[in-house]
Write an enzyme that holds these catalytic residues in place. Sequence first.
Site, mmCIF file in Angstrom:
data_model
loop_
_atom_site.group_PDB
_atom_site.id
_atom_site.type_symbol
_atom_site.label_atom_id
_atom_site.label_comp_id
_atom_site.label_asym_id
_atom_site.label_seq_id
_atom_site.Cartn_x
_atom_site.Cartn_y
_atom_site.Cartn_z
ATOM 1 N N HIS A 235 0.924 -1.285 0.157
ATOM 2 C CA HIS A 235 -0.023 0.115 0.137
ATOM 3 C C HIS A 235 0.839 1.101 0.155
ATOM 4 O O HIS A 235 1.400 1.693 0.983
ATOM 5 C CB HIS A 235 -1.037 -0.147 1.266
ATOM 6 C CG HIS A 235 -1.937 1.248 1.254
ATOM 7 N ND1 HIS A 235 -3.137 0.881 1.197
ATOM 8 C CD2 HIS A 235 -1.666 2.382 0.907
ATOM 9 C CE1 HIS A 235 -3.828 1.930 1.364
ATOM 10 N NE2 HIS A 235 -3.123 2.920 1.275
ATOM 11 N N HIS B 72 1.570 5.172 -1.538
ATOM 12 C CA HIS B 72 1.169 6.593 -2.511
ATOM 13 C C HIS B 72 2.774 7.271 -2.774
ATOM 14 O O HIS B 72 3.323 7.574 -2.023
ATOM 15 C CB HIS B 72 0.450 7.518 -1.751
ATOM 16 C CG HIS B 72 -0.851 7.143 -1.217
ATOM 17 N ND1 HIS B 72 -2.099 7.177 -1.588
ATOM 18 C CD2 HIS B 72 -0.913 6.347 0.115
ATOM 19 C CE1 HIS B 72 -3.003 6.718 -0.869
ATOM 20 N NE2 HIS B 72 -2.479 6.228 0.098
ATOM 21 N N LEU B 73 2.683 7.216 -4.368
ATOM 22 C CA LEU B 73 3.989 7.894 -4.892
ATOM 23 C C LEU B 73 3.672 8.866 -5.488
ATOM 24 O O LEU B 73 4.833 9.756 -6.150
ATOM 25 C CB LEU B 73 4.544 6.813 -5.982
ATOM 26 C CG LEU B 73 5.088 5.396 -5.331
ATOM 27 C CD1 LEU B 73 5.882 4.720 -6.488
ATOM 28 C CD2 LEU B 73 6.053 5.832 -4.070
ATOM 29 N N ARG B 74 2.596 9.571 -5.971
ATOM 30 C CA ARG B 74 2.222 10.837 -6.294
ATOM 31 C C ARG B 74 2.674 10.837 -7.659
ATOM 32 O O ARG B 74 2.782 9.924 -8.331
ATOM 33 C CB ARG B 74 2.764 11.854 -5.404
ATOM 34 C CG ARG B 74 2.464 11.849 -4.054
ATOM 35 C CD ARG B 74 1.000 11.556 -3.569
ATOM 36 N NE ARG B 74 0.738 11.823 -2.203
ATOM 37 C CZ ARG B 74 -0.195 11.524 -1.602
ATOM 38 N NH1 ARG B 74 -1.161 10.939 -2.122
ATOM 39 N NH2 ARG B 74 -0.493 11.698 -0.257
ATOM 40 N N ASN C 261 -5.085 7.341 -6.139
ATOM 41 C CA ASN C 261 -5.695 8.523 -5.981
ATOM 42 C C ASN C 261 -4.953 9.795 -6.232
ATOM 43 O O ASN C 261 -4.557 10.701 -5.320
ATOM 44 C CB ASN C 261 -6.280 8.628 -4.320
ATOM 45 C CG ASN C 261 -4.948 8.400 -3.286
ATOM 46 O OD1 ASN C 261 -4.004 8.213 -3.760
ATOM 47 N ND2 ASN C 261 -5.300 9.208 -2.365
ATOM 48 N N LYS D 195 -9.325 -0.350 -6.017
ATOM 49 C CA LYS D 195 -9.026 0.361 -4.946
ATOM 50 C C LYS D 195 -10.639 1.005 -4.594
ATOM 51 O O LYS D 195 -10.891 1.657 -5.653
ATOM 52 C CB LYS D 195 -8.130 1.308 -4.748
ATOM 53 C CG LYS D 195 -8.104 2.001 -3.421
ATOM 54 C CD LYS D 195 -7.581 1.334 -2.446
ATOM 55 C CE LYS D 195 -7.758 1.814 -1.115
ATOM 56 N NZ LYS D 195 -6.770 2.963 -0.595
ATOM 57 N N HIS E 50 -10.610 0.940 1.520
ATOM 58 C CA HIS E 50 -10.328 2.109 2.396
ATOM 59 C C HIS E 50 -11.563 1.930 3.608
ATOM 60 O O HIS E 50 -12.806 2.357 2.964
ATOM 61 C CB HIS E 50 -10.379 3.621 1.958
ATOM 62 C CG HIS E 50 -10.193 4.700 3.029
ATOM 63 N ND1 HIS E 50 -8.988 5.150 3.161
ATOM 64 C CD2 HIS E 50 -10.857 4.778 4.151
ATOM 65 C CE1 HIS E 50 -8.886 5.849 4.220
ATOM 66 N NE2 HIS E 50 -10.386 5.928 4.685
ATOM 67 N N HIS F 144 -4.908 -0.573 5.728
ATOM 68 C CA HIS F 144 -4.227 0.316 7.012
ATOM 69 C C HIS F 144 -5.424 -0.155 8.299
ATOM 70 O O HIS F 144 -5.793 0.820 8.589
ATOM 71 C CB HIS F 144 -3.918 1.403 6.616
ATOM 72 C CG HIS F 144 -5.092 2.290 5.716
ATOM 73 N ND1 HIS F 144 -6.554 2.200 5.814
ATOM 74 C CD2 HIS F 144 -4.912 3.008 4.576
ATOM 75 C CE1 HIS F 144 -7.048 2.879 4.880
ATOM 76 N NE2 HIS F 144 -6.149 3.094 4.097
ATOM 77 N N ASP G 294 1.306 2.718 3.527
ATOM 78 C CA ASP G 294 0.560 3.811 3.432
ATOM 79 C C ASP G 294 1.192 5.152 3.443
ATOM 80 O O ASP G 294 0.796 5.893 3.799
ATOM 81 C CB ASP G 294 -0.895 3.916 4.417
ATOM 82 C CG ASP G 294 -1.726 4.802 4.139
ATOM 83 O OD1 ASP G 294 -1.950 5.189 2.716
ATOM 84 O OD2 ASP G 294 -2.680 5.098 4.773
ATOM 85 N N HIS H 288 2.691 14.563 1.725
ATOM 86 C CA HIS H 288 2.340 15.990 1.456
ATOM 87 C C HIS H 288 3.233 16.990 1.667
ATOM 88 O O HIS H 288 4.155 16.925 2.597
ATOM 89 C CB HIS H 288 1.135 16.274 2.368
ATOM 90 C CG HIS H 288 -0.066 15.291 2.137
ATOM 91 N ND1 HIS H 288 -0.967 15.615 0.843
ATOM 92 C CD2 HIS H 288 -0.630 14.274 2.614
ATOM 93 C CE1 HIS H 288 -1.926 14.532 0.990
ATOM 94 N NE2 HIS H 288 -1.651 13.752 1.947
#
Length: 346
Positions: free
Chosen positions: A14, A16-18, A42, A99, A136, A174, A247, A251
């Site tokens: 899980h 998030h690599l943007r 996302n 997802k 989620h 998560h 996860d 940011h």
Amino acid sequence: MTDTLTIRRPDDWHVHLRDGDMLKAVAPYTARVFGRGLIMPNLAPPVTTRKAARAYRDRIVAATGDSGFTPLMSCYLTDDAKAGDIAEGFKDGTFAAVKLYPAGATTNSTDGVTDISNVTGVLERMQQIGMPLLVHGEVTNPAVDIFDREAAFIERVLDPLLGDFPGLKVVFEHVTTSEAVAYVRDKASQVGATITAHHLLINRSDIFRGGIRPHLYCLPVAKREKHRLALRQAATSGEACFFLGTDTAPHAVSAKEAACGCAGIFTAPTALELYATVFDEEGALDKLEAFASLNGAAFYGLEPNPGSVTLSRSEAVVPETVAAGDGESVSPFMAGESCGWTVASG
Ligand code: DOR
Ligand code: ZN
């Protein structure tokens, strides 16, 4: 006392690599130790098509250079998703999973699913072809207290869903509560769960220790201490239904340290080191390999990675800050503090 530990190369189920400069800044940290990562979709706009997923995968591969890292892509589920496209994407290897973000549950979830009944056709098809659904797991009704949203999701959404689709493979992402741990155990033949490093390390009081700490805010939000202890017990148990998913969710500092700060904790720079520290504290270093390198692969029907990673018991200092282009930076979890294990080689 064990001072070094060699495990099969782990996976992050899980992550998030943007995109853009942020992707270039953060992806090397994940690729440094993990063989594969299940990439969350996302982005803005979200990754909903095969074409978008392939293009995003190419950008990730470019950002991780010759590390050997393999991104596994997920498809962002929307109310009007087409079962045919998604099934084709699974069959041709573009998508590893779908997802489900309940609309409004978290960062970039406005295009998510407003009611499960809108995606019944997609879920039926996924059940037929063995394509996993990643959830989620929080209800979005603002009348439900934020600390109760995961437990309410089990009763109101997840349990009815599994009843309707008894052959659908589901990952409860998560997990943060003892209720979720117990539920996953009970349904272990159908359901797996990822557990983050930060939920093993902080409880809800930590978010307010000496003042409000925006870098400890994520969704699902950390819960009471008894829940953290249940998560530690689950992760270190060796049970096949629990596996590593950081996860990690970077940011920019400006978006975190704001009047309305974003949810997300960036653990990638020392993620494996943090898990090793927890497993050591629990006297369970012998279970780290199952959690980090074997259980997730088995759930997804994949072989474990070739190769290995060696950790050693020596202090690793978490970087204070990571530059993310355009004068922005990201503040990692436990910035400037040290954890007890270091990745020695791999
Ligand atoms: O804290 C979170 N951050 N939780 C999520 O579900 C999304 C993530 C993000 O993308 O920033
Ligand atoms: Zn996430």
